[in-house]
Write a protein that holds these residues in place. Structure first.
Motif, PDB file in Angstrom:
ATOM      1  N   GLY A  19      34.141  48.406  43.695  1.00  0.00           N
ATOM      2  CA  GLY A  19      33.667  47.331  44.134  1.00  0.00           C
ATOM      3  C   GLY A  19      34.833  46.160  43.681  1.00  0.00           C
ATOM      4  N   ILE A  20      34.592  44.993  43.901  1.00  0.00           N
ATOM      5  CA  ILE A  20      35.562  44.163  43.934  1.00  0.00           C
ATOM      6  C   ILE A  20      36.308  43.980  42.517  1.00  0.00           C
ATOM      7  N   VAL A  21      35.524  44.283  41.225  1.00  0.00           N
ATOM      8  CA  VAL A  21      36.134  44.130  39.995  1.00  0.00           C
ATOM      9  C   VAL A  21      36.771  45.188  39.820  1.00  0.00           C
ATOM     10  N   GLY A  22      36.440  46.602  40.193  1.00  0.00           N
ATOM     11  CA  GLY A  22      37.476  47.708  40.083  1.00  0.00           C
ATOM     12  C   GLY A  22      38.698  47.654  40.745  1.00  0.00           C
ATOM     13  N   LEU A  23      38.779  46.982  42.186  1.00  0.00           N
ATOM     14  CA  LEU A  23      39.853  47.157  42.900  1.00  0.00           C
ATOM     15  C   LEU A  23      40.606  45.856  42.413  1.00  0.00           C
ATOM     16  N   SER A  24      40.112  44.997  41.850  1.00  0.00           N
ATOM     17  CA  SER A  24      40.961  43.692  41.293  1.00  0.00           C
ATOM     18  C   SER A  24      41.624  44.177  40.310  1.00  0.00           C
ATOM     19  N   THR A  25      40.890  45.262  39.511  1.00  0.00           N
ATOM     20  CA  THR A  25      41.624  45.605  38.038  1.00  0.00           C
ATOM     21  C   THR A  25      42.799  46.579  38.601  1.00  0.00           C
ATOM     22  N   ALA A  26      42.525  47.264  39.479  1.00  0.00           N
ATOM     23  CA  ALA A  26      43.795  48.426  40.107  1.00  0.00           C
ATOM     24  C   ALA A  26      45.015  47.407  40.439  1.00  0.00           C
ATOM     25  N   TYR A  27      44.608  46.404  41.140  1.00  0.00           N
ATOM     26  CA  TYR A  27      45.610  45.389  41.811  1.00  0.00           C
ATOM     27  C   TYR A  27      46.383  44.949  40.674  1.00  0.00           C
ATOM     28  N   ALA A  28      45.589  44.260  39.748  1.00  0.00           N
ATOM     29  CA  ALA A  28      46.310  43.519  38.565  1.00  0.00           C
ATOM     30  C   ALA A  28      47.197  44.587  37.671  1.00  0.00           C
ATOM     31  N   ILE A  29      46.919  45.860  37.593  1.00  0.00           N
ATOM     32  CA  ILE A  29      47.456  46.733  36.976  1.00  0.00           C
ATOM     33  C   ILE A  29      48.798  46.981  37.537  1.00  0.00           C
ATOM     34  N   THR A  30      48.977  47.389  38.540  1.00  0.00           N
ATOM     35  CA  THR A  30      50.001  47.479  39.566  1.00  0.00           C
ATOM     36  C   THR A  30      50.923  46.322  39.760  1.00  0.00           C
ATOM     37  N   ARG A  31      50.525  45.080  39.504  1.00  0.00           N
ATOM     38  CA  ARG A  31      51.126  43.969  39.566  1.00  0.00           C
ATOM     39  C   ARG A  31      51.967  43.883  38.419  1.00  0.00           C
ATOM     40  N   ALA A  32      51.128  43.738  37.184  1.00  0.00           N
ATOM     41  CA  ALA A  32      51.658  43.743  35.982  1.00  0.00           C
ATOM     42  C   ALA A  32      52.500  44.553  35.457  1.00  0.00           C
ATOM     43  N   ALA A  33      52.108  45.802  35.787  1.00  0.00           N
ATOM     44  CA  ALA A  33      53.050  47.120  35.428  1.00  0.00           C
ATOM     45  C   ALA A  33      53.390  47.972  36.686  1.00  0.00           C
ATOM     46  N   PRO A  34      54.568  47.606  37.324  1.00  0.00           N
ATOM     47  CA  PRO A  34      54.881  48.612  38.463  1.00  0.00           C
ATOM     48  C   PRO A  34      55.075  49.823  38.134  1.00  0.00           C
ATOM     49  N   GLY A  35      54.751  50.783  38.821  1.00  0.00           N
ATOM     50  CA  GLY A  35      54.971  52.121  38.521  1.00  0.00           C
ATOM     51  C   GLY A  35      53.929  52.811  37.913  1.00  0.00           C
ATOM     52  N   THR A  36      52.810  52.145  37.310  1.00  0.00           N
ATOM     53  CA  THR A  36      51.813  52.616  36.692  1.00  0.00           C
ATOM     54  C   THR A  36      50.812  53.424  37.657  1.00  0.00           C
ATOM     55  N   ARG A  37      50.585  54.576  37.684  1.00  0.00           N
ATOM     56  CA  ARG A  37      49.709  55.254  38.573  1.00  0.00           C
ATOM     57  C   ARG A  37      48.385  54.898  38.338  1.00  0.00           C
ATOM     58  N   VAL A  38      47.563  54.324  39.097  1.00  0.00           N
ATOM     59  CA  VAL A  38      46.229  54.177  39.069  1.00  0.00           C
ATOM     60  C   VAL A  38      45.404  54.973  40.333  1.00  0.00           C
ATOM     61  N   THR A  39      44.360  55.547  39.809  1.00  0.00           N
ATOM     62  CA  THR A  39      43.374  56.188  40.622  1.00  0.00           C
ATOM     63  C   THR A  39      41.949  55.585  40.660  1.00  0.00           C
ATOM     64  N   VAL A  40      41.425  55.180  41.843  1.00  0.00           N
ATOM     65  CA  VAL A  40      40.017  54.476  41.754  1.00  0.00           C
ATOM     66  C   VAL A  40      39.087  55.764  42.413  1.00  0.00           C
ATOM     67  N   LEU A  41      37.975  55.804  41.590  1.00  0.00           N
ATOM     68  CA  LEU A  41      36.943  56.624  42.007  1.00  0.00           C
ATOM     69  C   LEU A  41      35.726  55.795  42.612  1.00  0.00           C
ATOM     70  N   GLU A  42      35.400  56.129  43.693  1.00  0.00           N
ATOM     71  CA  GLU A  42      34.239  55.178  44.274  1.00  0.00           C
ATOM     72  C   GLU A  42      33.210  56.207  45.202  1.00  0.00           C
ATOM     73  N   LYS A  43      32.028  56.236  44.711  1.00  0.00           N
ATOM     74  CA  LYS A  43      31.056  57.360  45.234  1.00  0.00           C
ATOM     75  C   LYS A  43      30.570  56.994  46.562  1.00  0.00           C
ATOM     76  N   GLU A  44      31.033  56.067  47.180  1.00  0.00           N
ATOM     77  CA  GLU A  44      30.479  55.457  48.586  1.00  0.00           C
ATOM     78  C   GLU A  44      31.869  55.917  49.337  1.00  0.00           C
ATOM     79  N   PRO A  45      31.461  55.938  50.884  1.00  0.00           N
ATOM     80  CA  PRO A  45      32.477  56.239  51.741  1.00  0.00           C
ATOM     81  C   PRO A  45      33.438  55.086  51.883  1.00  0.00           C
ATOM     82  N   GLY A  46      33.290  54.079  51.444  1.00  0.00           N
ATOM     83  CA  GLY A  46      34.331  52.687  51.465  1.00  0.00           C
ATOM     84  C   GLY A  46      33.900  51.862  50.444  1.00  0.00           C
ATOM     85  N   PRO A  47      34.747  50.832  50.007  1.00  0.00           N
ATOM     86  CA  PRO A  47      34.738  49.885  49.094  1.00  0.00           C
ATOM     87  C   PRO A  47      33.468  48.856  49.461  1.00  0.00           C
TER      88      PRO A  47
END
Length: 405
Positions: A19-47
């Motif tokens: 959802g928007i909070v999980g994806l915002s978290t992924a976005y914030a992590i890669t912005r704050a620490a470039p090179g950090t590998r992030v994987t998001v698991l979402e049970k639905e076929p889209g966000p």
């Protein structure tokens, strides 16, 4: 000396929930620490298939929330950031302003309290008399109102899609987490319903309607349970009756804002929601019943305590759910011209409301940490508005855990 064996990690941070909070978290992590590998698991076929994509689309100003609370701070900051984000990426949005209208004398003290709260939160408001309401909304009637200029509307599903793309994270759709194996000396492994195993150094739980279950799968007791409330909407067949956004004065005892009128980015006007207990965590209609989930809710002492405390309020919400005339009467308090035929059923949503053991409805955002884990345990409205600041807060915690390993 304890020997730690080598583990082949699929990512550094593993986010459960797209959802928007999980994806915002992924976005914030890669912005704050470039090179950090992030994987998001979402049970639905889209966000954004649940709370993010099924709300009224309002960019909340932050006027309702207790000064100093996370909701107040993050909503005020998040509203400005959301408008800027939408403008930067060409996502549909509009800053429309809104009216909060008192229709009974008993509501006037609460309306004045909102003015004071808005000022404490740094939000500009304009107080209106009965005659001035028509300047903004000719068909709306009330004794007094306040105009909040920073409120708007946005395509939050579009925001979520953009966050997913801009984050650079690996997004795995159709990946429902069914088991979590957390070992503090090693990391976290999540098994999906499809049988895949994804290994990460740190887990971030943004599972929304299932966040308490994911916390328990991880081995952490969240000390709250999610009680799902369905919000039922209508669409106004005569959208010209409403120019912008019109809200009643909310009852401060509840986190719900009452039946309101929202002109969306598509020009349609949504009316609602009311709030009734859902019979499944994704119970978008009375016919959707999941006995295991209902049993889980009934087994939580807080659900019974909440029902004892608020049964009168709940009875009114239930009656408006099953009776269109009753729902119409609630709308007429603000918009006298509306007729039952003006209200056409629209898609409902479900609010993931955290409830404490004593029956208290958690009023603020709630984020807790465990070993190699960060859990977002209460993030209903205004979480979409506040998603960028929430994401940064969760990202800071996750990166701090990662840095300590």
């Amino acid at each position: 000396m304890v020997q730690v064996r080598e583990v082949a990690y699929d990512c550094d941070v593993l986010v459960v929930g797209g959802g928007i909070v999980g994806l915002s978290t992924a976005y914030a992590i890669t912005r704050a620490a470039p090179g950090t590998r992030v994987t998001v698991l979402e049970k639905e076929p889209g966000p954004a298939r649940h709370q993010t994509g099924r709300n009224s689309g309002v960019i909340h100003s932050g006027i309702y929330y207790r000064p100093g609370s996370l909701k107040a701070r993050y909503a005020v900051r998040g509203a400005a950031e959301m408008v800027k984000f939408c403008a930067e990426y060409g996502i549909a949005h509009a800053v429309t302003g809104k009216l909060i209208v008192a229709t009974e004398r008993s509501e006037l003290p609460r309306l004045h309290a909102l003015v004071q709260r808005g000022r404490e939160n740094g939000i500009p408001v304009r107080e209106l008399g009965a005659a001035q309401i028509a300047e903004y909304e000719p068909e709306v009637r009330g004794l007094a109102a306040i105009h909040v200029g920073t409120t708007g509307v946005a395509d939050f599903a579009g925001v979520a899609r953009q966050l997913a793309e801009a984050s650079g994270a690996e997004i795995r759709y159709g990946a429902r987490a069914v088991r979590v194996d957390r070992r503090p000396e090693l990391g976290v492994a999540v098994r999906t319903a499809g049988g895949d195993i994804v290994r990460g150094r740190v887990l971030v739980n943004c599972a929304g309607l299932y966040c308490d279950e994911v916390a328990r799968l991880t081995g952490d007791e969240p000390e709250v349970r999610i009680v799902p409330f369905r919000g039922e909407y209508y669409e106004l067949a005569r959208p010209a009756l409403v120019r912008g956004l019109v809200y009643p004065v909310p009852d401060p005892a509840f986190p719900f804002l009452g039946v309101h009128l929202t002109r969306g980015i598509d020009g349609g006007v949504h009316v609602g929601p009311n709030a009734v207990p859902a019979l499944a965590r994704e119970g978008y209609g009375w016919g959707v019943v999941r006995p295991r989930e209902v049993a889980g809710t009934l087994a939580w002492p807080g659900a019974w305590a909440m029902a004892r405390q608020h049964w009168r309020y709940g009875a009114g919400e239930f009656w408006r759910s099953v009776s269109k005339p009753a729902f119409t009467d609630a709308v007429r308090r603000l918009l006298p011209a509306v007729q039952p035929d003006d209200l056409v059923r629209a898609a409902p949503g479900v609010r993931a409301q955290a409830v404490l053991r004593d029956g208290t409805l958690v009023d603020d955002f709630l984020i807790r940490e465990g070993a190699r884990a960060v859990h977002v345990l209460n993030a209903p409205s205004p979480a979409a508005t506040a998603s960028l600041p929430i994401g940064r807060s969760v990202a800071r915690r996750a990166l701090a855990v990662l840095g300590s390993l």
